[in-house]
Write a protein that holds these residues in place. Structure first.
Motif, mmCIF file in Angstrom:
data_model
loop_
_atom_site.group_PDB
_atom_site.id
_atom_site.type_symbol
_atom_site.label_atom_id
_atom_site.label_comp_id
_atom_site.label_asym_id
_atom_site.label_seq_id
_atom_site.Cartn_x
_atom_site.Cartn_y
_atom_site.Cartn_z
ATOM 1 N N UNK A 198 0.841 -1.202 0.000
ATOM 2 C CA UNK A 198 0.000 0.000 0.000
ATOM 3 C C UNK A 198 0.872 1.246 0.000
ATOM 4 N N UNK A 199 0.343 2.315 -0.610
ATOM 5 C CA UNK A 199 1.085 3.569 -0.689
ATOM 6 C C UNK A 199 0.271 4.716 -0.096
ATOM 7 N N UNK A 200 0.953 5.544 0.683
ATOM 8 C CA UNK A 200 0.412 6.845 1.072
ATOM 9 C C UNK A 200 1.202 7.861 0.260
ATOM 10 N N UNK A 201 0.508 8.664 -0.523
ATOM 11 C CA UNK A 201 1.133 9.467 -1.578
ATOM 12 C C UNK A 201 0.794 10.938 -1.350
ATOM 13 N N UNK A 202 1.804 11.731 -0.964
ATOM 14 C CA UNK A 202 1.599 13.160 -0.716
ATOM 15 C C UNK A 202 1.918 13.919 -1.995
ATOM 16 N N UNK A 203 0.966 14.735 -2.459
ATOM 17 C CA UNK A 203 1.189 15.451 -3.717
ATOM 18 C C UNK A 203 0.286 16.665 -3.811
ATOM 19 N N UNK A 204 0.753 17.663 -4.605
ATOM 20 C CA UNK A 204 -0.070 18.830 -4.941
ATOM 21 C C UNK A 204 -0.523 18.791 -6.389
ATOM 22 N N UNK A 205 -0.081 17.803 -7.142
ATOM 23 C CA UNK A 205 -0.320 17.796 -8.587
ATOM 24 C C UNK A 205 -1.632 17.087 -8.924
ATOM 25 N N UNK A 206 -2.593 17.878 -9.327
ATOM 26 C CA UNK A 206 -3.942 17.356 -9.537
ATOM 27 C C UNK A 206 -3.994 16.264 -10.601
ATOM 28 N N UNK A 207 -3.298 16.487 -11.741
ATOM 29 C CA UNK A 207 -3.439 15.526 -12.828
ATOM 30 C C UNK A 207 -2.932 14.143 -12.423
ATOM 31 N N UNK A 208 -1.856 14.076 -11.616
ATOM 32 C CA UNK A 208 -1.334 12.765 -11.236
ATOM 33 C C UNK A 208 -2.171 12.138 -10.121
ATOM 34 N N UNK A 209 -2.771 12.968 -9.299
ATOM 35 C CA UNK A 209 -3.630 12.467 -8.234
ATOM 36 C C UNK A 209 -4.782 11.649 -8.821
ATOM 37 N N UNK A 210 -5.384 12.172 -9.878
ATOM 38 C CA UNK A 210 -6.522 11.481 -10.484
ATOM 39 C C UNK A 210 -6.073 10.275 -11.302
ATOM 40 N N UNK A 211 -4.818 10.243 -11.677
ATOM 41 C CA UNK A 211 -4.320 9.095 -12.431
ATOM 42 C C UNK A 211 -3.898 7.948 -11.520
ATOM 43 N N UNK A 212 -3.216 8.248 -10.434
ATOM 44 C CA UNK A 212 -2.576 7.205 -9.628
ATOM 45 C C UNK A 212 -3.352 6.844 -8.363
ATOM 46 N N UNK A 213 -4.241 7.746 -7.910
ATOM 47 C CA UNK A 213 -4.885 7.554 -6.606
ATOM 48 C C UNK A 213 -6.124 6.685 -6.629
ATOM 49 N N UNK A 214 -6.400 6.067 -5.464
ATOM 50 C CA UNK A 214 -7.660 5.347 -5.247
ATOM 51 C C UNK A 214 -8.596 6.170 -4.369
ATOM 52 N N UNK A 215 -8.028 6.695 -3.270
ATOM 53 C CA UNK A 215 -8.781 7.584 -2.389
ATOM 54 C C UNK A 215 -7.913 8.782 -2.039
ATOM 55 N N UNK A 216 -8.531 9.838 -1.536
ATOM 56 C CA UNK A 216 -7.799 11.031 -1.141
ATOM 57 C C UNK A 216 -8.345 11.538 0.195
ATOM 58 N N UNK A 217 -7.439 11.887 1.088
ATOM 59 C CA UNK A 217 -7.789 12.540 2.345
ATOM 60 C C UNK A 217 -7.243 13.949 2.315
ATOM 61 N N UNK A 218 -8.084 14.930 2.639
ATOM 62 C CA UNK A 218 -7.709 16.334 2.574
ATOM 63 C C UNK A 218 -7.553 16.896 3.984
#
Length: 498
Positions: A198-218
């Motif tokens: 499993x990965x916890x992925x910290x990022x500000x880049x919207x385009x990659x968030x929607x490509x690589x992510x399953x869920x997002x916590x804000x």
């Protein structure tokens, strides 16, 4: 819902009397990429440091899946305890020894030994196994200092795997990668997820968030303000959660019928890395977005426009008059400014305070001795207020500001000179979404006031959102030049690669 392997409940953390995390909940599922978003200082990194044993929580509980598949309450007194439980983190600044080999870095602190001496053969053989898992096809004896950024990142991930990591935390992993290297990283993440990691992925880049992510916590202001499935949310919803208000996505239309003066013009100039002559124009009151892949020649063009480099041929013109720029000082004298890509190395003196940084380019225009300090104070306080620089005051050291506020200080420095042309090289790189939105608003206001703003950016959605006109470069040549609203991402990217 998948199987939960990590749960944090009611996590709070205070430093002295300052509370930086407030009753935060977080869950991670097996073989999931869970994105963490929020402005700098929102609490993301603090929670990750608690989960990796760097910080101790002030209150709350942490549950981790045990060998029986049950969630068991646990606590991490130090990073070694977290490693032993299978939680590893790859920081934005890599924790590698450049003068040591790949194998030495992977096994650091855990090298196999025989009779109290490092077993080099076993160490290299073990390293090859971990390197294969991250598709790093190099001799294990390769010195890390000779690797690319992407290869170093693979070494970091291999090091995590060597500790039997079940959970890998990646902090802004693509910030220094090319597009090709990003694709390689994403393929590696997909491969390791299939193996149960499993990965916890910290990022500000919207385009990659929607490509690589399953869920997002804000996160916002030390609190968790929302959890969304990536497939069920939008960019605007995530921005609204992060900044606490509706995001102004659309800016005022650009009126191309309005008569404008050419602010700066290049005719037949040549940049330092290419021998193809370039013609370029930018008008007053216009935001020109210059897009291109790494090595396209964007920064080299900016360096000529700002007088850092001189073209052996061609001419530069400002307001229709020929410019003779032999240095950046000449450009400043002609009311041209430039915010460099690397703000810490080239745009700021991070060990000095906000006032010193903001007024340094204006010192020669300030009154002497006694009245100078008063004028500097007035200028600094004006721009702190005008650009909403979040700080403890004008004497706060720049190194203690967030990335977004550091960038505002750099921009303020140039605004104090009352420029006609401002060149911004990657103005929002490494800043959070809230700071991006504020910088976009600053850029728009400058153009509305009649300034010519030249914005170099690798962020294509940013180019489309902010610029009035887009210029695309490839191999030192301009391959597209037109009103931004007439182009989409596909057309612009095609011009950037051909």
């Amino acid at each position: 819902m998948g199987r939960t392997i990590l749960r944090a409940e009611g996590i709070s953390k205070s430093f002295s009397k300052v509370q930086v995390l407030k009753n935060v909940d977080f869950e991670l599922e097996a073989a999931e990429t869970h994105i963490l978003m929020g402005e700098n200082g929102a609490g993301k990194s603090t929670l990750m440091k608690i989960l990796t044993g760097v910080y101790r929580k002030s209150s709350g509980k942490i549950f981790l899946e045990n060998e029986n598949g049950d969630l068991e309450e646990t606590d991490f007194h130090n990073p070694k305890a977290a490693l032993e439980k299978g939680i590893s983190m790859v920081f934005q600044e890599f924790n590698l020894m450049d003068n040591m080999s790949i194998a030495e870095n992977i096994s650091m602190g855990f090298a196999p030994a025989k009779h109290g001496v490092i077993d080099w053969k076993a160490m290299n053989e073990e390293a090859v196994g971990w390197m294969k898992m991250v598709d790093l096809n190099l001799p294990p004896t390769t010195i890390v200092g000779k690797l690319s950024t992407a290869q170093k990142q693979c070494v970091e991930i291999a090091k995590c795997l060597s500790h039997n990591a079940r959970i890998i935390i990646l902090d802004e992993p693509t910030s220094s990668l090319s597009e090709k290297e990003v694709r390689t990283l994403f393929s590696l993440i997909d491969k390791l997820k299939k193996e149960g990691i499993s990965f916890i992925y910290i990022s500000h880049r919207m385009e990659e968030i929607f490509e690589i992510g399953d869920r997002v916590t804000v996160f916002r202001d030390g609190e968790q303000v929302g959890v969304r499935n990536i497939s069920e949310t939008t960019e605007n919803e995530l921005i609204r959660l992060m900044i606490g208000r509706e995001f102004k996505d659309k800016y005022s239309d650009y009126d191309e019928t309005k008569e404008r003066q050419v602010a700066i013009e290049a005719e037949g100039i040549i940049t330092s890395k290419f021998d193809t002559p370039i013609d370029f124009k930018a008008w007053s009151g216009e935001i020109v977005g210059i897009f291109g892949l790494i090595g396209a020649g964007r920064t080299e063009l900016a360096r000529v426009l700002f007088g850092i480099d001189q073209s052996p041929c061609g001419v530069l013109k400002k307001d229709g008059k020929i410019l003779k720029l032999r240095s950046a000082s000449d450009a400043i004298s002609n009311r041209i400014g430039m915010v460099p890509e690397d703000r810490k190395e080239l745009g700021l003196i991070v060990k000095q305070d906000i006032q010193s940084n903001l007024t340094i380019v204006k010192l020669r225009d300030l009154p002497k001795i006694l009245t100078s300090t008063k004028k500097e104070t007035q200028i600094t306080e004006h721009y702190i207020d005008a650009l909403s620089i979040a700080c403890a005051g004008r004497k706060q050291l720049v190194e203690r500001l967030s990335g977004g506020n550091q960038q505002k200080v750099v921009i303020s420095k140039w605004l104090s000179l009352k420029l006609d042309v401002l060149i911004l090289d990657e103005p929002t790189r490494g800043v959070d979404v809230k700071a991006k939105a504020e910088i976009y608003e600053i850029i728009r206001e400058l153009a509305d006031q009649g300034m010519c703003v030249i914005m170099i950016s690798s962020d294509l959605p940013e180019i489309l959102r902010v610029s009035h006109r887009v210029v695309v470069m490839h191999d030192g040549k301009i391959t597209l030049d037109g009103l931004t609203r007439n182009y989409d991402q596909e057309k612009i990217m095609h011009a950037a690669i051909s």
